[in-house]
Design a protein around this motif. Sequence first.
Motif, PDB file in Angstrom:
ATOM      1  N   THR A 298       0.817  -1.217   0.000  1.00 29.44           N
ATOM      2  CA  THR A 298       0.000   0.000   0.000  1.00 29.44           C
ATOM      3  C   THR A 298       0.849   1.266   0.000  1.00 29.44           C
ATOM      4  O   THR A 298       0.306   2.361   0.086  1.00 29.44           O
ATOM      5  N   PHE A 299       2.172   1.102  -0.108  1.00 30.48           N
ATOM      6  CA  PHE A 299       3.077   2.256  -0.146  1.00 30.48           C
ATOM      7  C   PHE A 299       3.413   2.561  -1.607  1.00 30.48           C
ATOM      8  O   PHE A 299       3.974   1.717  -2.307  1.00 30.48           O
ATOM      9  N   PRO A 300       3.079   3.747  -2.106  1.00 26.87           N
ATOM     10  CA  PRO A 300       3.277   4.028  -3.540  1.00 26.87           C
ATOM     11  C   PRO A 300       4.722   3.852  -4.006  1.00 26.87           C
ATOM     12  O   PRO A 300       4.966   3.382  -5.124  1.00 26.87           O
ATOM     13  N   GLY A 301       5.673   4.210  -3.153  1.00 20.08           N
ATOM     14  CA  GLY A 301       7.068   4.102  -3.559  1.00 20.08           C
ATOM     15  C   GLY A 301       7.501   2.691  -3.855  1.00 20.08           C
ATOM     16  O   GLY A 301       8.393   2.470  -4.690  1.00 20.08           O
ATOM     17  N   PHE A 302       6.865   1.712  -3.218  1.00 20.57           N
ATOM     18  CA  PHE A 302       7.241   0.319  -3.433  1.00 20.57           C
ATOM     19  C   PHE A 302       7.028  -0.084  -4.885  1.00 20.57           C
ATOM     20  O   PHE A 302       7.858  -0.758  -5.493  1.00 20.57           O
ATOM     21  N   TRP A 303       5.906   0.339  -5.465  1.00 16.62           N
ATOM     22  CA  TRP A 303       5.594  -0.038  -6.841  1.00 16.62           C
ATOM     23  C   TRP A 303       6.522   0.659  -7.828  1.00 16.62           C
ATOM     24  O   TRP A 303       6.898   0.075  -8.853  1.00 16.62           O
ATOM     25  N   VAL A 304       6.899   1.883  -7.503  1.00 17.74           N
ATOM     26  CA  VAL A 304       7.850   2.587  -8.375  1.00 17.74           C
ATOM     27  C   VAL A 304       9.201   1.886  -8.334  1.00 17.74           C
ATOM     28  O   VAL A 304       9.845   1.661  -9.367  1.00 17.74           O
ATOM     29  N   MET A 305       9.649   1.543  -7.122  1.00 12.10           N
ATOM     30  CA  MET A 305      10.910   0.823  -6.990  1.00 12.10           C
ATOM     31  C   MET A 305      10.852  -0.514  -7.719  1.00 12.10           C
ATOM     32  O   MET A 305      11.809  -0.912  -8.411  1.00 12.10           O
ATOM     33  N   GLY A 306       9.725  -1.238  -7.567  1.00 10.41           N
ATOM     34  CA  GLY A 306       9.592  -2.532  -8.221  1.00 10.41           C
ATOM     35  C   GLY A 306       9.694  -2.431  -9.727  1.00 10.41           C
ATOM     36  O   GLY A 306      10.327  -3.275 -10.373  1.00 10.41           O
ATOM     37  N   ALA A 307       9.080  -1.396 -10.294  1.00  6.80           N
ATOM     38  CA  ALA A 307       9.153  -1.211 -11.746  1.00  6.80           C
ATOM     39  C   ALA A 307      10.580  -0.904 -12.202  1.00  6.80           C
ATOM     40  O   ALA A 307      10.989  -1.275 -13.303  1.00  6.80           O
TER      41      ALA A 307
END
Length: 377
Positions: A298-307
């Motif tokens: 649920t942390f937006p930064g996690f998805w950016v990092m994952g991409a």
Amino acid sequence: MTKSSFDIAIIGAGIVGLATAMDLVQRRPDLRLVVLEKEDRPAAHQSGNNSGVIHAGLYYKPGSLKAKMVVEGARRMIEFAQEHDLPYELCGKVVVATKEDELPRLEELHRRGTANGVSGLVKINAEQIRDYEPHTTGIAGLWSPNTGIIDYIAVTQKYAELVQAGGGEIRFNSEVSAIEQRPDGLVLRTPDDEIQTRTLINCGGLQSDRIAHMIGDTHGLRIVPFRGEYYELTPESQNLVRGLIYPVPDPRFPFLGVHFTKKINGAVDAGPNAVLALAREGSGKTDVSPGHLFGLLTFPGFWVMGAKYWRMGFGEMYRSWSKRAFVEALRGLLPELGMDDVVPGGAGIRAQAMDSKGNLLDDFGFIETQNAIHVLN
């Protein structure tokens, strides 16, 4: 529940918290100071589960806080070890380039190290690499003679002794569960105590963002834990490594890559990889915390990092489960290494701060709230 009052409370009896406490009791012996630690001993997490290297300062961007502190920090660590008869060794480090496209990055390391004031750096060619590490091959290298090794558990324990000798108090098994803001300071609640303090210094490592959230805004920063897994060279294979052998880091990725580290006890670590931990303090492959996972997802930064890093992430996960893949990565630096030359070693968790845009902080991160300072990276 007992109640007590202090001028300063420090959360975390790792090396950062206890070094801070030691400095304060030495500067201000009149202060009433307490260190609160949720475990039953100092250095239970990052401080006691790392490679034990005294870094000279090659990697950090000139002008950053790390760059400003690293050279002096290494010098003072060695002086501290000498003063208190703690074992250490300046065994030196070779950074090895194995491909042509790594040569500009190796040159950048030399530039950074020189700009940061690292002394004794020497650029070496393929033949000279063997003078320092006879079993290592590469096309060029960088020799850092003032990189060393030490036992950071012993260092942290000595800090704890000096804190107590200076009048400070250390309370173990004292996890802070709540913090209340009051006009004259803060009240910290632990299982057995209610502690009033004028000032709080949060050095909680893996829990530092959660502690900060109890009393204020973390400005979008979140601690994301990464598990580093090591192999160890067998006693019969330890002669393959004299000191420290590192690859040239890839600036696209936030970690150094697998390397070889001589330990102060004579053992040799091989690794680590860097795998996203599925629990805050989950050093095992199968350790999973649903609450932690929900927080990540649920942390937006996690998805950016994952991409940004998904390809690297899958590679690290593959090496985590495949010894053959791990050893193959190590063979890039030590071609003679065989499958039987390494055995599973330990693991540690790195508390890495990430912002809401998915950036992994490369420098120290400090946040101030009323009556408190939080160390978040």
